[in-house]
Scaffold this active site. Structure first.
Site, short mmCIF file in Angstrom:
data_model
loop_
_atom_site.label_atom_id
_atom_site.label_comp_id
_atom_site.label_asym_id
_atom_site.label_seq_id
_atom_site.Cartn_x
_atom_site.Cartn_y
_atom_site.Cartn_z
N GLY A 125 0.42 134.22 24.03
CA GLY A 125 0.08 133.48 25.24
C GLY A 125 0.73 134.11 26.45
O GLY A 125 1.79 134.73 26.37
N GLY A 182 1.13 133.37 30.84
CA GLY A 182 0.82 132.46 31.93
C GLY A 182 1.81 132.59 33.05
O GLY A 182 2.63 133.51 33.07
N GLY A 183 1.70 131.68 34.01
CA GLY A 183 2.57 131.72 35.17
C GLY A 183 4.03 131.59 34.76
O GLY A 183 4.91 132.12 35.43
N GLY A 219 5.46 132.80 32.03
CA GLY A 219 6.00 133.94 31.31
C GLY A 219 5.10 134.32 30.15
O GLY A 219 3.89 134.08 30.19
N THR A 220 5.69 134.89 29.10
CA THR A 220 4.90 135.36 27.97
C THR A 220 5.42 134.71 26.69
O THR A 220 6.62 134.54 26.53
CB THR A 220 5.02 136.89 27.84
OG1 THR A 220 4.80 137.45 29.13
CG2 THR A 220 4.00 137.44 26.88
N LYS A 235 9.39 132.18 23.82
CA LYS A 235 8.91 132.21 25.20
C LYS A 235 9.89 133.00 26.05
O LYS A 235 11.07 132.69 26.12
CB LYS A 235 8.77 130.80 25.75
CG LYS A 235 8.14 130.78 27.13
CD LYS A 235 7.60 129.43 27.48
CE LYS A 235 8.64 128.63 28.25
NZ LYS A 235 8.09 127.36 28.74
N ASP A 283 3.56 118.96 34.09
CA ASP A 283 2.44 119.90 33.95
C ASP A 283 1.62 119.50 32.73
O ASP A 283 1.32 120.33 31.87
CB ASP A 283 2.97 121.32 33.83
CG ASP A 283 1.90 122.35 34.18
OD1 ASP A 283 0.83 121.94 34.71
OD2 ASP A 283 2.11 123.54 33.92
#
Ligand SMILES: *[C@@H]1O[C@H](CO)[C@@H](O)[C@H](O)[C@H]1NC(C)=O
Ligand SMILES: *[C@@H]1O[C@H](CO)[C@@H](O)[C@H](O)[C@H]1NC(C)=O
Ligand SMILES: *[C@@H]1O[C@H](CO)[C@@H](O)[C@H](O)[C@H]1NC(C)=O
Ligand SMILES: *[C@@H]1O[C@H](CO)[C@@H](O)[C@H](O)[C@H]1NC(C)=O
Ligand SMILES: *[C@@H]1O[C@H](CO)[C@@H](O)[C@H](O)[C@H]1NC(C)=O
Ligand SMILES: *[C@@H]1O[C@H](CO)[C@@H](O)[C@H](O)[C@H]1NC(C)=O
Ligand SMILES: *[C@@H]1O[C@H](CO)[C@@H](O)[C@H](O)[C@H]1NC(C)=O
Ligand SMILES: *[C@@H]1O[C@H](CO)[C@@H](O)[C@H](O)[C@H]1NC(C)=O
Ligand SMILES: *[C@@H]1O[C@H](CO)[C@@H](O)[C@H](O)[C@H]1NC(C)=O
Ligand SMILES: *[C@@H]1O[C@H](CO)[C@@H](O)[C@H](O)[C@H]1NC(C)=O
Ligand SMILES: *[C@@H]1O[C@H](CO)[C@@H](O)[C@H](O)[C@H]1NC(C)=O
Ligand SMILES: *[C@@H]1O[C@H](CO)[C@@H](O)[C@H](O)[C@H]1NC(C)=O
Length: 685
Positions: free
Chosen positions: A368, A370-371, A373-374, A389, A486
């Site tokens: 994955g 995204g904003g 991180g990875t 993460k 979120d």
């Protein structure tokens, strides 16, 4: 890697300086590209008495001279040197002699140099040639050779045996010589192919006779500028002028130092030194630069070098890790763990452990991006699969907050919240280690074509209920309320049994108990963002309720939260849904499958709940607790409507809907595991 190469370079240099250039320490070791081993030197104090050379910098490259005139081309520790000497010539034309020179060379009677009697040959070329060399070695000694030939044809290339070419040895110990060359018949009758005689002393391995050497264009002729030709000569040098035995009597003057042995020169008086067996270096030098044990010394240097290098590198790495650990609030976390005595729930991983687990953060391990991180898939040594993460750079001022969150999350043990297993703080950005949830995100399942029909209404309601339960838990059941901030379908993960797991607390905030709202920088995802929060910046628990409402609508309609295909006012799913409800178009916007599987009353009830969650005013929205309870009730009603019906109706209902249930039989079986369902079933029977 760069510094590793540097180290090897350094080692090579050390090795080279130990066995090749061996000038006195602190002295220039070369002139141009000629290296200068001690006892020779070009600076005062750098050479043994009588071994001083001059390096003339006006040439490029600089040239090294002995006695001001002999250019030294090379000096070796083994007792040899290379210089050039002049060619003697004797030429004729029809009218008589045209040229005659008799070069004289002297290296000096008191110098260390002698012409090597084994490395050189006195050589004459010509077909009417008498050549003499008078060597000086204390007394004068003359020797020479004669060369004739019966014309061009009798000469053979490569053979210097008296036909067109002759050679002879010179005596030992010669430090000077004069060459004379003459003809018997002024080359008469030979002028067309051999007008000149040449004679010279030359290094054995540098000479090879050729017919063309006899011709008018011989390479031994003067050059067009009129300069005499030079040829290479080998010199021997020795520590003049005693034998070893004599020299050893005066230890101060004795040249052989350290682990070295002395041997007498075989070319004139004097002696030379050699490192003893098993040693290498310069036998004329003491200690540094002198003879050393060879293999072990190199090994020693190598081992010490490597040890220093790796030691330094490791130390630097450790320092860096420690810095990151501090910067990332590691100490704070450790403190928290020890003071709360609940350390068992969170593990602090080392950077290496996680590197190994992710195959050094290999591309193929990315699950994955995204904003935030990875996320990488990692496999721990005990074969546990985890999600790791790698956050984006964390603002240093938020470190304390971050640590608090890690700490709080590590204590959340809820069936529907992704479990934080541990973290690593030794890297520049903190790494978080979560349990691995195998079946992707809810968003994938709702919106991805390949999954679109796989979620039954029953599963959807369960997922909604589980998510609501998790959020309710975060809001009300933890020691300090946590606002997720979120909530969205992409942050709800599904495991192999399609159980919901709320994830990504990257933006989450802890809210002190005495506060019901906090002012923060507005953060969230477009389409899910609470409009009230967006306008006021006041974060309350109701912001999560709004976002959850959007997820609920997503589950009902299968639509994306933002859709450009819809009209401007309905672009946002929440607006679209609320408008549709208002206009009594609910069953047009619900996903077909939902309409097919659902009971009208239940669907309307869920839609109404969603609508309340989406109220513009936060205070009009239900709390997450209410939402969770209501969903749980609705879900039970959908799954097992007979519980609330009388028994006669139950039979008909079962009959009517049996097809649906059969289709999702496995899901019922699975759900029957939960406490509520069990009791419901038991009551039903
Ligand atoms: C020194 O340099 C010259 C030309 O640059 C080269 O021909 C010669 O072989 C070099 N000598 C040594 C000892 O490297
Ligand atoms: C160096 O060579 C130049 C040219 O041959 C000469 O004029 C000069 O005196 C030399 N210098 C030394 C220090 O020998
Ligand atoms: C021979 O050499 C001398 C001196 O170099 C020159 O003056 C003369 O002309 C030459 N004779 C012939 C026939 O080339
Ligand atoms: C050797 O020859 C040189 C020059 O050719 C001369 O000056 C010297 O006196 C000679 N020495 C003896 C011992 O004949
Ligand atoms: C060369 O030899 C001739 C006779 O063959 C003789 O007259 C002459 O003097 C010699 N020249 C020298 C320099 O020895
Ligand atoms: C060789 O030439 C010289 C003069 O250059 C002369 O004196 C001599 O007689 C000549 N010898 C012969 C054998 O021609
Ligand atoms: C020597 O003889 C060869 C043939 O055997 C010929 O090609 C060459 O030109 C001759 N050289 C001279 C200097 O006459
Ligand atoms: C060495 O040279 C000196 C003069 O520098 C001389 O007196 C002595 O006899 C020489 N010794 C030998 C063994 O040649
Ligand atoms: C030993 O050599 C040194 C240096 O060359 C000299 O000063 C000293 O007089 C010598 N001693 C003896 C006993 O010859
Ligand atoms: C994901 O869930 C679907 C539906 O239950 C199931 O068919 C599939 O095998 C699951 N995938 C994985 C990787 O567990
Ligand atoms: C999924 O359900 C099966 C059967 O009920 C169970 O054995 C398994 O542990 C469940 N998997 C997860 C990840 O909870
Ligand atoms: C349901 O859970 C409660 C506590 O959570 C427990 O007391 C009760 O025995 C459970 N009921 C069943 C049927 O497992």
């Amino acid at each position: 890697m760069g510094s590793l190469q540097m180290l090897f370079g350094l080692l090579l240099l050390i090795a080279a300086s130990a066995f090749d250039t061996t000038s006195k320490p602190g002295c220039p070791d070369r002139c141009g590209n000629v290296s200068i081993p001690y006892p020779f030197g070009i600076k005062e104090g750098c050479s043994r008495k009588g071994f001083d050379l001059v390096c003339n910098d006006t040439y490029t490259p600089p040239k090294l001279f002995w006695a001001g005139v002999f250019e030294i081309l090379k000096i070796t520790l083994e007792g040899q040197a290379n210089v050039h000497t002049y060619v003697a010539s004797d030429c004729y034309n029809e009218t008589g002699s045209t040229e005659s020179n008799h070069p004289f060379m002297s290296l000096g009677i008191h110098g260390p140099f002698t012409f090597s009697n084994t490395g050189n040959k006195f050589t004459a070329i010509g077909c009417d040639t008498q050549a003499y060399i008078t060597a000086s070695y204390g007394s004068n000694f003359t020797t020479g050779c004669m060369s004739f030939c019966g014309g061009n044809v009798s000469v053979i290339d490569g053979l210097c045996t008296g036909i067109g070419c002759c050679q002879t040895s010179i005596p030992q110990g010669a430090w000077g010589f004069r060459i004379k060359v003459n003809s018997s018949h002024n080359h008469s009758g030979l002028l067309d192919f051999n007008p000149c005689s040449h004679a010279f002393l030359i290094a054995d391995d540098q000479f090879k006779f050729s017919k063309s050497d006899l011709s008018a264009r011989s390479k031994y002729n003067r050059d067009p500028a009129g300069n005499y030709k030079e040829v290479p000569v080998v010199l021997d040098w020795a520590i003049w002028n005693e034998t070893c035995e004599q020299a050893k009597k005066n230890r101060t003057a004795y040249a052989c130092k350290g682990f070295s042995t002395c041997y007498d020169s075989t070319n004139g008086p004097g002696y030379r030194c050699n490192c003893s067996n098993g040693y290498e270096g310069n036998p004329y030098l003491e200690l540094e630069g002198g003879c050393k044990g060879t293999v072990s010394s190199l090994l020693f240097v190598f081992i010490v070098g490597s040890w220093l290098y790796w030691g330094l590198k490791k130390r630097k790495l450790l320092q860096l890790k420690e810095k990151f650990f501090r910067q990332n609030g590691g100490l704070l976390l450790q403190q928290q763990i020890t003071s709360h005595r609940v350390g068992a729930t969170i593990k602090i991983f080392s950077a290496e452990e996680l590197e190994r687990a992710t195959n050094n953060y290999h591309e193929t391990r990315i699950i994955g991006r995204g904003g935030y991180g990875t996320v990488y898939k990692g496999i721990l040594p005990d074969h546990t699969i985890v999600a790791i993460k790698k956050s984006k750079i964390v603002d240093e001022t938020q470190i304390e907050q971050f640590i608090n969150e890690v700490f709080i999350l590590s204590q959340i043990i809820h069936r529907n919240v992704v479990k934080l297993l541990g973290c690593c703080l030794e890297t520049q950005v903190p790494l978080l280690v979560y349990e691995f949830i195998s079946n992707g995100t809810l968003s994938d399942h709702i919106h991805d074509e390949t999954h679109s029909s796989s979620l039954s209404l029953e599963n959807r309601l369960r997922i909604a209920s589980e998510t609501a339960g998790a959020l309710s838990y975060l809001h009300f059941a933890t020691s300090i309320p946590i606002f997720h901030r979120d909530v969205k379908s992409a942050n709800i993960l599904l495991d192999e049994n399609l159980t919901a797991k709320v994830a990504d607390f990257g933006a989450s905030r802890l809210v002190p108990l005495d506060q019901t709202q906090i002012t923060t920088l507005v953060q969230g995802t477009l389409g899910y963002l609470d409009p009230e929060y967006f306008h006021t910046g006041q974060l309350t628990e109701k912001s999560d309720v709004y976002s959850f409402g959007v997820v609920l609508v997503e589950l009902l309609t299968g639509e994306k939260p933002i859709c450009m295909n819809r009209s401007q006012e309905e672009r946002s799913l929440s607006m679209y849904f609320v408008t549709s409800l208002k206009e009594q178009r609910l069953f047009q916007v619900l996903e077909n499958r939902i309409v097919d599987e659902g009971d009208v009353d239940q669907l309307v009830a869920v839609a109404e709940l969603a609508k309340r969650c989406l109220k513009v005013k936060g205070e009009e929205r239900p709390s997450m607790k209410e939402v969770a309870m209501e969903l749980e009730g609705l879900r039970r009603a959908v799954e097992h409507p007979w519980v609330q019906q009388n028994l006669e109706e139950t039979q008909t209902l079962l009959g009517e809907t049996s097809e649906c249930y059969n289709e999702n039989g496995s899901v019922i079986g699975q759900d029957s595991l939960t406490n509520h369902t069990m009791s419901a079933l038991e009551i039903g029977r």
